[in-house]
Write an enzyme that holds these catalytic residues in place. Structure first.
Site, short mmCIF file in Angstrom:
data_model
loop_
_atom_site.label_atom_id
_atom_site.label_comp_id
_atom_site.label_asym_id
_atom_site.label_seq_id
_atom_site.Cartn_x
_atom_site.Cartn_y
_atom_site.Cartn_z
N ASP A 105 0.86 -1.19 0.00
CA ASP A 105 0.00 0.00 0.00
C ASP A 105 0.89 1.24 0.00
O ASP A 105 1.84 1.31 0.78
CB ASP A 105 -0.85 -0.02 1.28
CG ASP A 105 -2.25 0.51 1.08
OD1 ASP A 105 -2.36 1.62 0.52
OD2 ASP A 105 -3.21 -0.17 1.48
N ASP A 202 -3.20 4.56 -2.29
CA ASP A 202 -4.24 5.14 -1.47
C ASP A 202 -4.68 6.51 -2.00
O ASP A 202 -3.83 7.33 -2.36
CB ASP A 202 -3.70 5.29 -0.04
CG ASP A 202 -4.77 5.65 0.97
OD1 ASP A 202 -5.70 4.84 1.14
OD2 ASP A 202 -4.67 6.72 1.59
N GLU A 243 -6.67 3.80 -5.81
CA GLU A 243 -7.97 4.05 -5.18
C GLU A 243 -8.40 5.44 -5.62
O GLU A 243 -7.89 6.44 -5.13
CB GLU A 243 -7.83 3.98 -3.65
CG GLU A 243 -9.18 4.01 -2.96
CD GLU A 243 -9.11 4.46 -1.51
OE1 GLU A 243 -10.06 4.18 -0.78
OE2 GLU A 243 -8.12 5.09 -1.11
N HIS A 314 -11.18 -2.94 3.56
CA HIS A 314 -11.03 -2.61 4.98
C HIS A 314 -11.78 -1.35 5.40
O HIS A 314 -11.77 -1.01 6.57
CB HIS A 314 -9.54 -2.46 5.30
CG HIS A 314 -8.95 -1.28 4.59
ND1 HIS A 314 -8.65 -1.30 3.23
CD2 HIS A 314 -8.64 -0.03 5.01
CE1 HIS A 314 -8.18 -0.12 2.88
NE2 HIS A 314 -8.16 0.67 3.94
N ASP A 315 -12.38 -0.63 4.45
CA ASP A 315 -13.15 0.58 4.79
C ASP A 315 -14.65 0.32 4.78
O ASP A 315 -15.44 1.21 5.08
CB ASP A 315 -12.89 1.69 3.76
CG ASP A 315 -11.48 2.23 3.80
OD1 ASP A 315 -10.85 2.18 4.88
OD2 ASP A 315 -11.00 2.69 2.75
O1 TEU Z 1 -9.71 5.58 2.08
C1 TEU Z 1 -10.22 6.67 1.38
C2 TEU Z 1 -11.65 7.09 1.53
O2 TEU Z 1 -11.99 8.11 0.99
C3 TEU Z 1 -12.73 6.41 2.26
O3 TEU Z 1 -12.92 5.11 1.92
C4 TEU Z 1 -12.67 6.70 3.72
O4 TEU Z 1 -11.72 5.90 4.34
C5 TEU Z 1 -13.94 6.51 4.48
O5 TEU Z 1 -14.52 5.29 4.20
C6 TEU Z 1 -14.88 7.65 4.32
O6 TEU Z 1 -16.06 7.38 5.00
C7 TEU Z 1 -8.34 5.39 2.13
C8 TEU Z 1 -8.01 4.18 2.97
O7 TEU Z 1 -8.53 3.03 2.36
C9 TEU Z 1 -8.53 4.41 4.36
O8 TEU Z 1 -8.39 3.29 5.18
C10 TEU Z 1 -7.79 5.60 4.93
O9 TEU Z 1 -8.32 5.94 6.17
C11 TEU Z 1 -7.86 6.81 4.02
O10 TEU Z 1 -7.63 6.50 2.65
C12 TEU Z 1 -6.80 7.83 4.41
O11 TEU Z 1 -5.54 7.33 4.12
#
Ligand code: TEU
Ligand code: CA
Length: 541
Positions: A105, A202, A243, A314-315
């Protein structure tokens, strides 16, 4: 040493089957309650048996863990709680020895506020690192952090505000500064030299801001920056997935074959079906999911783009729970979704837990949550909502849903096989009922089905490299599609929630096709009767 044992090429990207792994919650090898690299190493045979051939590790770099590693304090160091650099190399070699790829990542939109760059930058406007970040005397706009609250934070020492698109402890890097871009290139080079095969980038579309139109992401210099970061390499050999929230136009620019930017992106249209407020119960239908998939299958195929096939990460709360069928039809819906997504054209990404049919846990106290976003949500709502309301919102939409320790065993002892100690986050509330061991021994095993499904994908060039054609026509409550390569065909039939009689596609002739996969033990070949979430996959002879 450490390099992959075969050359990677763009076509071979389509052979990838990626397992997204959240190291903190996978397996704790040394009893500190935190999953670690040696824990992953112990499970390499498990992953191989499942049938994946690449692992994407969520950030394992040194970090104060305000956002579980997405706040990087040193891009070249392994977090102590995950292990040593030697552990990293052992894991890398263990993957490569099994013919598996390692995807790391990369978090380049922001650093941790504890990164030495920021520690320097915040001391003085004349510090050489000051311009590594984005500053303003007064907030120039009303941008909100993705985790809530203003995206601008005051810094006393310089009497300025800095931008943070995410947590206060995640200051955004200033990509307009060529030194920042150079530093990021060197970090990419460092990990490539360490034998890494690819990167998941990311929030990559956040690196260029559009101050003119006031958009926080996909600014005017995005493509220039990405091209500069990866285009100087042989982009066909390094796998990169961004992403990015991408429209069709954006995807052509960012992942087009000749563009030398990224191999592919995660396209979120099906995830976005949950609507603007993820904390409310979702009301999308599988029909809508199907329509999104068909749209992007056709678009990526017509434009020779690579699509990513994923339901979870994971989100996100588990997709199975979002559909609403996780309780009554857990096995059937989990296996149907896997079939529906993972036999399409593109690269499958599985998220840990999916392979044994994990659903969202349910908690009753805010003490059970850890995520920075959840804490923020709690603080913003605690004066206007009851804690019961807040906790139920987090049970629905919080990111901790998918971050609970993997339940390896049915025995509660040792945190269901995850750790000798109390885990960093409470166990999954359903771990006694839903765990790998129980699933493996069940008559209807999600794990067994995944194994068969992935083995099928691996063995079938038609599925990996073939074309896509939607065969659903005006049938309702189902998704039928064909994959074809030369004379060879695979036909996939996925029924949704209602039992129904389905008109089989004309192409599916009894004397030239055979049934190769179902999720029911007693499916009759060429039967038109489909039970809830029943699937049937046929292959031409
Ligand atoms: O996530 C980016 C993001 O915009 C969203 O998915 C956010 O985490 C959240 O769900 C909004 O409600 C990426 C990563 O996957 C995440 O784990 C990190 O927290 C984020 O970037 C910051 O690095
Ligand atoms: Ca540990």
């Amino acid at each position: 040493m450490g390099a992959s044992n075969y050359i990677f090429s763009r076509d071979e990207f389509l052979d990838l089957i990626v397992y997204e792994l959240y190291p903190r919650s996978f397996l704790d090898s040394n009893g500190d309650g935190i999953g670690d690299l040696n824990g992953i190493f112990e499970k390499l045979d498990y992953l191989q048996e499942l049938g994946v051939n690449a692992v994407w590790l969520c950030p394992i770099y040194k970090s104060p863990n305000k956002d579980n590693g997405y706040d990087v304090a040193d891009y070249r160091e392994i977090a102590k709680e995950f292990g040593s650099f030697a552990d990293f190399k052992r894991l890398r070699d263990g993957l490569h020895a099994r013919g598996m790829k390692l995807i790391m990542d990369l978090v380049f939109n922001h650093t941790s506020s504890e990164h030495t760059w920021f520690q320097q930058a915040k001391t003085d406007r004349n510090n050489p690192y000051h311009d590594y970040y984005i500053w303003a005397d007064t907030p120039p706009n009303d941008w909100k952090s993705c985790f809530g609250g203003s995206a601008w934070e005051y810094n006393e020492a310089t009497k300025e505000y800095y931008l943070h698109s995410f947590a206060i402890e995640q200051p955004d890097l200033n990509w307009e500064n060529p030194s920042v871009r150079k530093e990021c290139q060197k970090i990419v080079d460092f990990w490539v030299q360490q034998g890494v095969d690819g990167f998941r980038c990311d929030v990559l579309d956040f690196i260029s801001k559009d101050f003119k139109t006031g958009k926080m992401y996909a600014g005017p210099r995005l493509h220039e920056y990405i091209h500069e970061l990866f285009g100087r390499r042989e982009t066909e050999k390094l796998f990169t997935v961004g992403e990015c929230q991408s429209s069709d136009k954006e995807m052509l620019l960012i992942a087009g074959k000749e563009r030398k930017e990224l191999s592919t992106v995660f396209q979120f249209d099906h995830i976005n079906l949950i609507g603007l407020n993820k904390y409310l119960p979702h009301a999308f239908t599988l029909e809508e999911v199907k329509n999104v998939l068909v749209k992007w299958q056709n678009f990526t195929q017509e434009n020779d783009l690579i699509y990513t096939l994923f339901t979870d990460n994971h989100d996100q709360p588990y997709f199975l729970s979002k559909t609403g069928y996780g309780d009554d039809y857990r096995y059937e819906c989990a296996t149907m979704l896997a079939t529906m997504f993972y036999l399409l054209r593109g690269i499958p990404f599985l998220y840990q837990g999916q392979e044994y049919g994990a659903v969202n846990p349910v908690y009753s106290s805010i003490e059970d949550f850890r995520d920075v976003e959840a804490m923020r949500y709690y603080n913003e709502h605690k004066n206007t909502e009851s804690s019961k309301q807040i906790v139920s919102a987090l049970n629905q939409g919080g990111r901790d849903n998918a971050r609970r320790p993997i339940a390896w065993t049915k025995n509660k002892a040792n945190a269901h096989g995850f750790s000798q100690e109390t885990p960093w986050i409470p166990l999954h509330s359903c771990a006694e009922e839903i765990n790998l061991e129980r699933d493996k021994n069940a008559e209807k095993s999600v794990w067994e089905f995944y194994r068969k499904l992935l083995a099928l994908r691996k063995s079938s060039t038609v599925i990996r490299r073939g074309s896509f054609c939607d065969l659903t026509e005006n049938r309702q409550g189902c998704f039928l599609y064909e994959r074809a390569l030369g004379e060879k065909k695979v036909i996939v039939i996925c029924n949704f929630e209602n039992r129904q009689t389905l008109l089989l596609p004309n192409a599916l002739q009894q004397n030239t096709f055979r049934l190769i996969l179902t999720n029911h033990a007693d499916t009759l070949p060429f039967s038109k009767d489909f039970r809830p979430f029943e699937i049937a996959v046929y292959e031409s002879l």
